[in-house]
Design an enzyme around this catalytic site. Structure first.
Site, PDB file in Angstrom:
ATOM      1  N   LEU A 197      -3.569  10.488  75.773  1.00  0.00           N
ATOM      2  CA  LEU A 197      -2.738  11.456  76.477  1.00  0.00           C
ATOM      3  C   LEU A 197      -1.336  11.359  75.878  1.00  0.00           C
ATOM      4  O   LEU A 197      -0.855  10.267  75.562  1.00  0.00           O
ATOM      5  CB  LEU A 197      -2.685  11.153  77.983  1.00  0.00           C
ATOM      6  CG  LEU A 197      -3.983  11.341  78.774  1.00  0.00           C
ATOM      7  CD1 LEU A 197      -3.778  10.910  80.227  1.00  0.00           C
ATOM      8  CD2 LEU A 197      -4.452  12.784  78.717  1.00  0.00           C
ATOM      9  N   ASP A 198      -0.671  12.497  75.743  1.00  0.00           N
ATOM     10  CA  ASP A 198       0.682  12.491  75.218  1.00  0.00           C
ATOM     11  C   ASP A 198       1.586  11.616  76.087  1.00  0.00           C
ATOM     12  O   ASP A 198       1.304  11.375  77.261  1.00  0.00           O
ATOM     13  CB  ASP A 198       1.244  13.913  75.180  1.00  0.00           C
ATOM     14  CG  ASP A 198       0.442  14.832  74.280  1.00  0.00           C
ATOM     15  OD1 ASP A 198      -0.235  14.322  73.377  1.00  0.00           O
ATOM     16  OD2 ASP A 198       0.500  16.058  74.495  1.00  0.00           O
ATOM     17  N   LYS A 199       2.687  11.203  75.516  1.00  0.00           N
ATOM     18  CA  LYS A 199       3.598  10.304  76.223  1.00  0.00           C
ATOM     19  C   LYS A 199       4.043  10.874  77.561  1.00  0.00           C
ATOM     20  O   LYS A 199       4.127  10.152  78.563  1.00  0.00           O
ATOM     21  CB  LYS A 199       4.820  10.006  75.344  1.00  0.00           C
ATOM     22  CG  LYS A 199       5.803   9.024  75.949  1.00  0.00           C
ATOM     23  CD  LYS A 199       6.951   8.728  75.006  1.00  0.00           C
ATOM     24  CE  LYS A 199       7.953   7.767  75.638  1.00  0.00           C
ATOM     25  NZ  LYS A 199       9.087   7.465  74.721  1.00  0.00           N
TER      26      LYS A 199
END
Length: 233
Positions: free
Chosen positions: A101-103
């Protein structure tokens, strides 16, 4: 497995440290003090350290409610990672995130020691559905939903498979269903529609839904039923 290796994989200490514990007579296996690190032991053995039973399971599967601002990575020298949110035993036994998952994206993240299961869940040819809640700038329209359903070609020529966009009562929110996981895919698809993403949260992966009792940064191990459902998916 060698006893010193098992203890090390459980995060008790380094291999050398585990051998020192054994030499000191602090480890019992099935009621017997064992001092030899090379002694073979099964995962089902009753292992005690200083009289306290150890959980000797090496196969681990869990869900984490990933908070924003944390990297989906095993380690990073500068920033906090999802592994930093977990007890050390999960890193020691080889538990790793399934996909990423993106930051700044929150929500369901699965971690497992089963590399084959992880591959099956994220392999492009498997098409395991992943559902996200999204909030955008602007108003989502029926035309946006139709564009997602038809599949999209992004500005750099990357082709995205058909995806679901179910508009919710709040006009800037929707549920997005992906069957693949290209880099920043939802953000890039919505940017192509002129609707920049303000908030993104993964709700489910295949049959597994994020436990509503978990808060950001909290986690729990999967049940036997959840593991079986993921394996079947």
């Amino acid at each position: 497995m060698r006893l010193d290796k098992l203890l090390s994989n459980l995060g008790v200490a380094s291999r050398a440290g585990c051998r020192e514990l054994l030499k000191a007579g602090r480890v019992q296996v099935d009621g017997q003090t064992v001092r030899d690190g090379a002694a073979q032991v099964s995962e089902k053995a009753a292992v005690l350290l200083d009289g306290t039973a150890l959980d000797t399971r090496l196969a681990r599967h869990l869900m984490l409610f990933k908070p924003a601002g944390v990297l989906t990575a095993a380690e990073d020298g500068r920033q906090q990672t999802v592994m930093d949110l977990l007890p050390g035993v999960y890193r020691s036994c080889g538990c790793m995130p399934v996909g990423r998952l993106d930051k700044d994206t929150t929500g369901l993240l699965v971690l497992t020691t089963d590399g084959e299961l992880a591959h099956r869940l994220i392999a492009p040819g498997r098409h395991v559905d992943k559902v996200y809640f999204v909030r955008v700038e602007g108003t989502l329209t029926a035309e946006d939903a139709a564009a997602f359903a038809a599949g999209m070609t992004l500005g750099d020529g990357l082709r995205c498979m058909p995806a679901g966009l179910e508009r919710l009562p709040e006009p800037d929110t929707a549920l997005v269903t992906l069957r693949e996981g290209k880099y920043h895919q939802i953000k890039r698809m919505l940017a192509c529609r002129g609707k920049p993403v303000r908030y993104l949260k993964r709700l489910s992966m295949g049959p597994l839904r994020l436990d509503e009792d978990l808060g950001p940064g909290e986690w729990r191990e999967l049940t036997a039923g959840e593991i079986q459902a993921l394996t079947s998916a």
